[in-house]
Design an enzyme around this catalytic site. Sequence first.
Site, short mmCIF file in Angstrom:
data_model
loop_
_atom_site.label_atom_id
_atom_site.label_comp_id
_atom_site.label_asym_id
_atom_site.label_seq_id
_atom_site.Cartn_x
_atom_site.Cartn_y
_atom_site.Cartn_z
N GLY A 60 36.55 38.55 30.78
CA GLY A 60 35.90 38.16 32.02
C GLY A 60 35.33 39.34 32.76
N PHE A 66 34.92 39.58 39.37
CA PHE A 66 35.49 40.53 40.31
C PHE A 66 36.77 41.16 39.77
CE2 PHE A 66 33.05 37.83 43.32
CZ PHE A 66 32.28 38.82 43.88
N GLY A 67 37.70 40.31 39.28
CA GLY A 67 38.97 40.82 38.82
C GLY A 67 38.86 41.66 37.56
N GLU A 83 28.95 25.57 53.21
CA GLU A 83 27.80 26.45 53.05
C GLU A 83 26.63 25.72 52.37
OE1 GLU A 83 30.10 30.76 52.89
OE2 GLU A 83 29.67 29.71 51.01
N ASP A 102 40.93 33.34 39.86
CA ASP A 102 40.96 31.89 40.02
C ASP A 102 41.76 31.17 38.96
OD1 ASP A 102 39.39 32.24 42.22
OD2 ASP A 102 37.55 31.51 41.32
N ALA A 119 37.21 36.02 46.37
CA ALA A 119 36.92 37.29 45.71
C ALA A 119 37.93 38.39 46.06
CB ALA A 119 35.50 37.74 46.06
#
Length: 457
Positions: free
Chosen positions: A36, A39-40, A195, A324, A340
């Site tokens: 992946g 972000f992580g 949003e 997540d 995030a």
Amino acid sequence: MIDSRLLRRYSRASSMTHAPPHGPTLARLPRVVIVGGGFGGLTAARELAGRPVEVTVIDRTNHHLFQPLLYQVAMAGISPADISYPIRSVLRRQENARVLLDEVRGVDLFARRVRLTQGSLPYDYLVLATGAQTNYFGHAEWSRFALGLKDLDDAVEIRRRVLLAFEAAEREPEPARRAQLMTFIVIGGGPTGVELAGALGELARFVLARDFRRVDPTTAQVLLLEGGPRILPSFDEELADAAVEQLDRLGVKVRTGALVREVDATGVYLDLEHLPAATVLWAAGVSGTPLVAQLGVPLDRAQRVVVEPDCSLPGHPEVFAIGDMAAFLHQDGAPLPGLAPVALQQGRFVARALLAALEGQPRPHFRYVDKGSMATIGRSAAVAQVGRLKLRGFLAWLTWLFVHILFLVDFRNRAVVLFTWIWSYLTYKRGARLITGHRLEPGPPSDTAPPPSKPAP
């Protein structure tokens, strides 16, 4: 360059301890595989720069995606390229890292191998950061009619459906069908749903207001449906009420206690009501990716991996799950939010925990530091909560803008997005209103729709 002091410490520790099966030896550096490039995963990879490990980052796309701004791509506010950046470019100066464009089909936890579309890859340490997928709560058939928003393909398809709905309404003579085309439903009152609904209201009332002749885009109906008692349940109730007021000014109707029973091509069915709509968007929840179910480890109700206090898999201390896809239940007993900052902090943590293990040190426990939550609703409209500090309106919007610009990976992306936002703020114009693909029919594809014709040479 590799940190020579840590390498010497690792070599001494390795000579005194028994290496696990397929584990690190003095003949080579430990192999760290990261699945992946979000972000992580990217944070973990960058934290290992210069360390005595071989890092391999695997992702099925070639770009890192700034997911918090996906809704702006979906609403034609910014271009897909403005919130994505090649993973190889992010890691090109990191000598101990390589990138593989591939899809992980499974993980053999006992043989310590990652199965790819072609072949497999051994690891000594594995970091799983595959994110999440849209959760339709047992109704996967709804995905065709109610689009989720998890990647660029979703965002571009939502943009296409929204813009085509206005185009079809412009030429539709029948009033009922025209009203259906001009009705947009967003299911889910969390930050993403708020949003999306706010951006839809702004698009209709301001951006497209003067672009059509037979229909008036300002009369479009935007409905935000939430099954619970209020929207933004993770925010203070006062801020949730403020969000409802700001949405109302954009023409968005908020309905709480609205439990969805069915979604089809005609719209949404509640308990005793049918809401006709040509465009339905789903923001009601997420679940773990298909890879999670193959691991054979405990999962929570949302199909996320239940991890240990150090973010490792139960019984497999060499495998970490973050972001997540992980259910971290060791802080206040509730799962951490799918934000995030959680993935970023866990990415940094697992890199340090991994290095501590290589040095023979005790593993620390992860603790999330909550730096606040925010949701933007439209131009100069947002809500933000940082500890006891509660912001709304223009000040919250400025805070949201600054934080999101700061976290974009590349300077060019930051500059382009900032300029685009300033231009949109001053003019209400959006330059990413592109309808792509060969199909010009609004809504989901029909079973009987003919294949797209190729343009004449």
